[in-house]
Design a protein around this motif. Structure first.
Motif, PDB file in Angstrom:
ATOM      1  N   LEU A  51       7.119 -57.476 -34.858  1.00  0.00           N
ATOM      2  CA  LEU A  51       8.623 -57.377 -34.602  1.00  0.00           C
ATOM      3  C   LEU A  51       9.355 -58.840 -35.108  1.00  0.00           C
ATOM      4  O   LEU A  51      10.520 -58.578 -35.622  1.00  0.00           O
ATOM      5  CB  LEU A  51       8.761 -57.196 -33.136  1.00  0.00           C
ATOM      6  N   THR A  54       9.807 -58.656 -38.728  1.00  0.00           N
ATOM      7  CA  THR A  54      11.032 -57.867 -39.037  1.00  0.00           C
ATOM      8  C   THR A  54      12.257 -58.534 -38.991  1.00  0.00           C
ATOM      9  O   THR A  54      13.375 -58.476 -39.744  1.00  0.00           O
ATOM     10  CB  THR A  54      10.532 -56.617 -38.279  1.00  0.00           C
ATOM     11  N   LYS A  69       4.618 -52.112 -41.172  1.00  0.00           N
ATOM     12  CA  LYS A  69       4.673 -51.717 -39.979  1.00  0.00           C
ATOM     13  C   LYS A  69       3.422 -50.848 -39.377  1.00  0.00           C
ATOM     14  O   LYS A  69       3.329 -50.420 -38.372  1.00  0.00           O
ATOM     15  CB  LYS A  69       6.020 -51.117 -39.767  1.00  0.00           C
ATOM     16  N   GLN A 105      11.904 -52.761 -27.915  1.00  0.00           N
ATOM     17  CA  GLN A 105      12.413 -52.971 -29.467  1.00  0.00           C
ATOM     18  C   GLN A 105      12.014 -51.877 -30.307  1.00  0.00           C
ATOM     19  O   GLN A 105      12.529 -51.452 -31.236  1.00  0.00           O
ATOM     20  CB  GLN A 105      12.136 -54.351 -29.618  1.00  0.00           C
ATOM     21  N   CYS A 106      10.595 -51.425 -30.180  1.00  0.00           N
ATOM     22  CA  CYS A 106      10.076 -50.550 -30.913  1.00  0.00           C
ATOM     23  C   CYS A 106      10.768 -49.225 -30.919  1.00  0.00           C
ATOM     24  O   CYS A 106      11.076 -48.397 -31.983  1.00  0.00           O
ATOM     25  CB  CYS A 106       8.558 -50.357 -30.676  1.00  0.00           C
ATOM     26  N   ASP A 109      13.413 -49.002 -33.412  1.00  0.00           N
ATOM     27  CA  ASP A 109      13.320 -49.374 -34.847  1.00  0.00           C
ATOM     28  C   ASP A 109      13.967 -48.477 -35.800  1.00  0.00           C
ATOM     29  O   ASP A 109      14.009 -47.137 -35.482  1.00  0.00           O
ATOM     30  CB  ASP A 109      11.630 -49.381 -35.026  1.00  0.00           C
ATOM     31  N   VAL A 114       7.637 -45.503 -36.351  1.00  0.00           N
ATOM     32  CA  VAL A 114       7.628 -46.490 -34.848  1.00  0.00           C
ATOM     33  C   VAL A 114       8.160 -45.909 -33.806  1.00  0.00           C
ATOM     34  O   VAL A 114       7.464 -46.030 -32.683  1.00  0.00           O
ATOM     35  CB  VAL A 114       8.211 -47.843 -35.255  1.00  0.00           C
ATOM     36  N   ARG A 115       9.392 -45.232 -33.856  1.00  0.00           N
ATOM     37  CA  ARG A 115       9.976 -44.759 -32.648  1.00  0.00           C
ATOM     38  C   ARG A 115       9.176 -43.368 -32.099  1.00  0.00           C
ATOM     39  O   ARG A 115       8.775 -43.455 -30.823  1.00  0.00           O
ATOM     40  CB  ARG A 115      11.173 -44.094 -33.169  1.00  0.00           C
TER      41      ARG A 115
END
Length: 321
Positions: A51, A54, A69, A105-106, A109, A114-115
């Motif tokens: 993160l 990124t 990722k 935060q993820c 994304d 990632v989600r």
């Protein structure tokens, strides 16, 4: 287990090691406890590092490249495996980390994968240690609501499942968030071509919402009951099916006219149960006999004569109608 102490710096082999450990953690359950601390911490480190990289790539792209990722995704999946395997034993690790901040935060994304993994982890943490998740619900649920787009099937599926798990934990507290999720869930269950797994998770989650907020969901019963029954008649007896049917029964008791047009399909869904728990069986019995009493014996006979023979026999043998 000699390779459990993973390097701080991602290397080509770390992804396969994490994937392997995820399967091991899920299978061993509490037997993985002696190893869970270092693994949990390393996963959190990998997520935090990715993160951070990124953010650097977004703010100063001329100096920093976008990170791979894959490591973060596999770390999220391993944490899901730990939560599923360890259950409540994961609570101290969550309490001593910033994983929920990182998870938020993820969940936002830009990368769907990632989600997808983030929502799976949220659901598993909700089951394992909701006391920690509770403080973040006000932030998490709007994000879940924004990810009910069936164009991203796996993301939508995991978001839907996580909403269902949260609803069971929040109870009537879910009412404050219904407007964020309910209408899209109903749209998804009625959407032509929706994949089977997404249909099932959507039906279960709608049922669970009805279980905890029946007064608020019952008015919409007629808009989803046909597809709901057609979907859940095909899944085996389990706790998810149990909670979903309890929710629909609660809604029917408040809005019986909502099921009237498709009552035969509800009867068929009831008959799909092999052995419901006794109190749920009694609820089915009450609804069936209530309907029969309401329409009268002659009308019921005319109605039941439309049933396939196997359904008539199952209802007669199990519920005496």
């Amino acid at each position: 287990m000699n390779h459990i102490y993973l390097p701080h710096v991602p290397c080509p082999s770390i992804s396969s090691k994490l994937q392997c450990l995820s399967s091991v953690a899920t299978a061993l359950q509490s037997g993985f406890l002696p190893y869970c601390g270092p693994v949990f911490q390393r996963c959190v480190f990998l997520i935090q590092q990715t993160l951070h990289q990124t953010q650097l790539a977004l703010s100063t792209p001329e100096h920093y490249a976008t990170p791979d990722k894959e490591f973060m995704i596999v770390a999220l999946d391993l944490l899901s495996g730990l939560a599923e395997g360890l259950g409540t034993h994961i609570e101290p690790l969550v309490a001593q980390s910033n994983i929920l901040t990182l998870l938020f935060q993820c969940m936002q994304d830009s990368m769907p994968e990632v989600r997808q993994s983030s929502f799976a982890l949220l659901g598993d943490l909700t089951k394992a240690c909701f006391n920690h998740v509770r403080q973040c619900v006000v932030d998490f649920l709007p994000v879940l609501g924004r990810n009910l787009n069936p164009e991203f099937i796996s993301v939508c599926n995991n978001a839907t499942w996580a909403i269902g798990e949260l609803s069971l934990q929040l109870g009537s507290g879910m009412k404050a968030y219904l407007s964020l999720v309910l209408h899209q869930l109903i749209e998804n269950i009625n959407r032509p071509g929706t994949p089977k797994t997404l249909l099932e998770n959507t039906a279960i989650t709608i049922g669970r919402l009805g279980l905890v907020c029946p007064e608020d969901v019952a008015p919409f019963l007629q808009t989803f009951i046909y597809q709901w029954c057609s979907t859940l008649r095909n899944i085996r007896d389990n706790e998810e099916k149990d909670s979903a049917f309890r929710g629909v029964c609660a809604m029917i008791s408040l809005n019986p006219s909502g099921v009237l047009q498709h009552f035969m399909f509800f009867c068929d869904a009831i008959a799909s149960w092999s052995s419901p728990k006794e109190d749920l069986r009694q609820t089915f019995h009450k609804i069936l006999h209530g309907f029969k009493s309401e329409v009268g014996a002659d009308n019921w006979k005319a109605f039941a004569d439309q049933f396939p023979q196997a359904l008539k026999e199952k209802l007669a043998a199990t519920y005496q109608v």
